[in-house]
Design an enzyme around this catalytic site. Sequence first.
Site, PDB file in Angstrom:
ATOM      1  N   TYR A 174      -4.153   1.451  16.058  1.00  0.00           N
ATOM      2  CA  TYR A 174      -2.907   1.529  16.825  1.00  0.00           C
ATOM      3  C   TYR A 174      -3.104   1.282  18.321  1.00  0.00           C
ATOM      4  CZ  TYR A 174      -0.622   3.043  12.617  1.00  0.00           C
ATOM      5  OH  TYR A 174      -0.118   3.062  11.342  1.00  0.00           O
ATOM      6  N   HIS A 202      -3.101  10.980   1.136  1.00  0.00           N
ATOM      7  CA  HIS A 202      -2.498  10.723   2.447  1.00  0.00           C
ATOM      8  C   HIS A 202      -1.851  12.031   2.914  1.00  0.00           C
ATOM      9  CE1 HIS A 202      -0.975   7.247   5.108  1.00  0.00           C
ATOM     10  NE2 HIS A 202      -0.591   8.370   5.723  1.00  0.00           N
ATOM     11  N   ARG A 225       0.849  -1.192   0.000  1.00  0.00           N
ATOM     12  CA  ARG A 225       0.000   0.000   0.000  1.00  0.00           C
ATOM     13  C   ARG A 225       0.888   1.246   0.000  1.00  0.00           C
ATOM     14  NH1 ARG A 225      -2.846   2.887   4.974  1.00  0.00           N
ATOM     15  NH2 ARG A 225      -3.764   4.564   3.756  1.00  0.00           N
ATOM     16  N   GLU A 250      -7.436   8.252   6.752  1.00  0.00           N
ATOM     17  CA  GLU A 250      -7.697   8.842   8.064  1.00  0.00           C
ATOM     18  C   GLU A 250      -8.198  10.289   7.997  1.00  0.00           C
ATOM     19  OE1 GLU A 250      -4.093   8.393  10.290  1.00  0.00           O
ATOM     20  OE2 GLU A 250      -4.232   6.231  10.370  1.00  0.00           O
ATOM     21  N   ASN A 257      -7.321   1.436  10.062  1.00  0.00           N
ATOM     22  CA  ASN A 257      -6.011   1.612  10.688  1.00  0.00           C
ATOM     23  C   ASN A 257      -6.227   1.552  12.188  1.00  0.00           C
ATOM     24  OD1 ASN A 257      -5.127   2.102   8.121  1.00  0.00           O
ATOM     25  ND2 ASN A 257      -4.598   4.257   8.442  1.00  0.00           N
ATOM     26  N   GLU A 264      -3.398  -0.388   8.123  1.00  0.00           N
ATOM     27  CA  GLU A 264      -2.204  -0.012   8.897  1.00  0.00           C
ATOM     28  C   GLU A 264      -2.316  -0.593  10.290  1.00  0.00           C
ATOM     29  OE1 GLU A 264      -1.297   4.181   9.372  1.00  0.00           O
ATOM     30  OE2 GLU A 264      -1.728   4.563   7.258  1.00  0.00           O
TER      31      GLU A 264
HETATM   32  O1  IFM Z   1       2.597   7.482  10.119  1.00  0.00           O
HETATM   33  C1  IFM Z   1       1.224   7.490  10.322  1.00  0.00           C
HETATM   34  C2  IFM Z   1       0.484   7.315   9.006  1.00  0.00           C
HETATM   35  O2  IFM Z   1       0.843   8.282   8.082  1.00  0.00           O
HETATM   36  C3  IFM Z   1      -0.992   7.417   9.233  1.00  0.00           C
HETATM   37  N1  IFM Z   1      -1.425   6.522  10.278  1.00  0.00           N
HETATM   38  C4  IFM Z   1      -0.685   6.533  11.508  1.00  0.00           C
HETATM   39  C5  IFM Z   1       0.788   6.381  11.248  1.00  0.00           C
HETATM   40  C6  IFM Z   1       1.571   6.381  12.571  1.00  0.00           C
HETATM   41  O3  IFM Z   1       1.344   7.551  13.266  1.00  0.00           O
END
Ligand code: IFM
Length: 440
Positions: free
Chosen positions: A290, A118, A74, A163, A288, A347
């Site tokens: 985290y 992005h 990606r 995002e 995505n 992600e």
């Molecule tokens: O690096 C970023 C990415 O560009 C978008 N999602 C989160 C990642 C980590 O912060």
Amino acid sequence: MEIPADFWLGAATAAYQIEGGAKEGGRGTSIWDVFSHQPGTTDRGDTGDVACDHYHRYESDIALMKDLGLDAYRFSISWPRLFPNGSGRINTDGVDFYRRILEGLQEASIRPVVTLYHWDLPQKLQDNGGWMNRDTAFRFAEYADAVFHRLGESVQLFITLNEPWCSSVLGHVTGEHAPGVQDYSSALAASHHLLLAHGTAVQAFRESGLDNAKIGLTNVLTQVRPASQTADDTSAAVKADVLLNRWFLNPVLRGNYPDLLHQLGIHQVTRQGDTDIISLPIDFLGVNYYHSVFVRNDPDNPLTGFAMFESGDERTDMGWGVDAKGLYEVITRVAADYGPLPIYITENGAAFEDHLNAGVIDDPKRIAYIRSHLAEVLHARADGVDVRGYFVWSLMDNFEWAKGYSKRFGLYYVDYETQERFPKASANWYRDVITTRHLK
Ligand code: IFM
């Protein structure tokens, strides 16, 4: 744990974070070029001028992907590399650059997944108000249409936006990202125009007649839990869930904004018919993920009325709590509330401090993070969630926006002095997972 043959194991990057070549090949200026050059906006004044120099090293970078055995890669297209002024004349050198990448991926038998936006908006459009200006949505549709016609043939998945929550909130409320605006009603306008851009791009995609590819949107989702079972905390968590997740899920997947967004004034920027465009059917949702948060009612917070705390005992280098279960919960919840809908984890990954010792980087925490999160994704799939792939963020260390080069997310370590890439232990581990299709 076996990994099904049709489940894609990939890695992700984004143009401004890796390409460099900021003034080469006819590329125009983006809001991140301008923002990162303003004093005090990024750690140590870092910029993406050179980044990982992928602009010149894309061939050897594709060789790294091939060596890993990636099923899919990606990456994002830089809008100002194609349209230096945001619209109008197309820069054929830019088109050729991405065509070469797509050809390289094809030769390496790696499926291309292309993000159209992005975060690197052409500065010329920002000069006219950027995402605060409704017109930007239609300039985006033109740009998207050009990509579909000139590059679309070999792409497997198109992601309209990455995002939009970050573009809206970090870019227009906190101001920690480009364009650095700090005004909450501007953020509402930006969020709506971003979603409108998404919808008009989906419309252009359907009209392009491309039948080899699919189109979707990537949202960052954060699992939200109340800090206690009191009525105040549970209702604060519901509110946080709207502001973190449902703001960008409901209009796309249900055709309306949550009530809270109306209370905040979203109707001031919406026009009749907008939500019909925004909610045009998509082929998949990119997620995505985290971390997750605990939410507590906090009347002292004038903006939201709640406070958020990281979950879990362990923290990544970004200060985010490690909570793999949150990923399982978030995608099962999305599937139940908005499905059925194919999902790709576009992600997931972690920044930890890395040390290069004689060419070797041991990163057991990153391996543990990816292993536990990938296991939860496969667990959700086994439980019936239609999740079709997982992309590690990131293929290589890169420009982490306001944090500059101080945070390393890569499977490959980048020595920014020499631009040499070194596989971290996590790269070797991921290669083994991909080769054996087995998660130990
Ligand atoms: O690096 C970023 C990415 O560009 C978008 N999602 C989160 C990642 C980590 O912060």
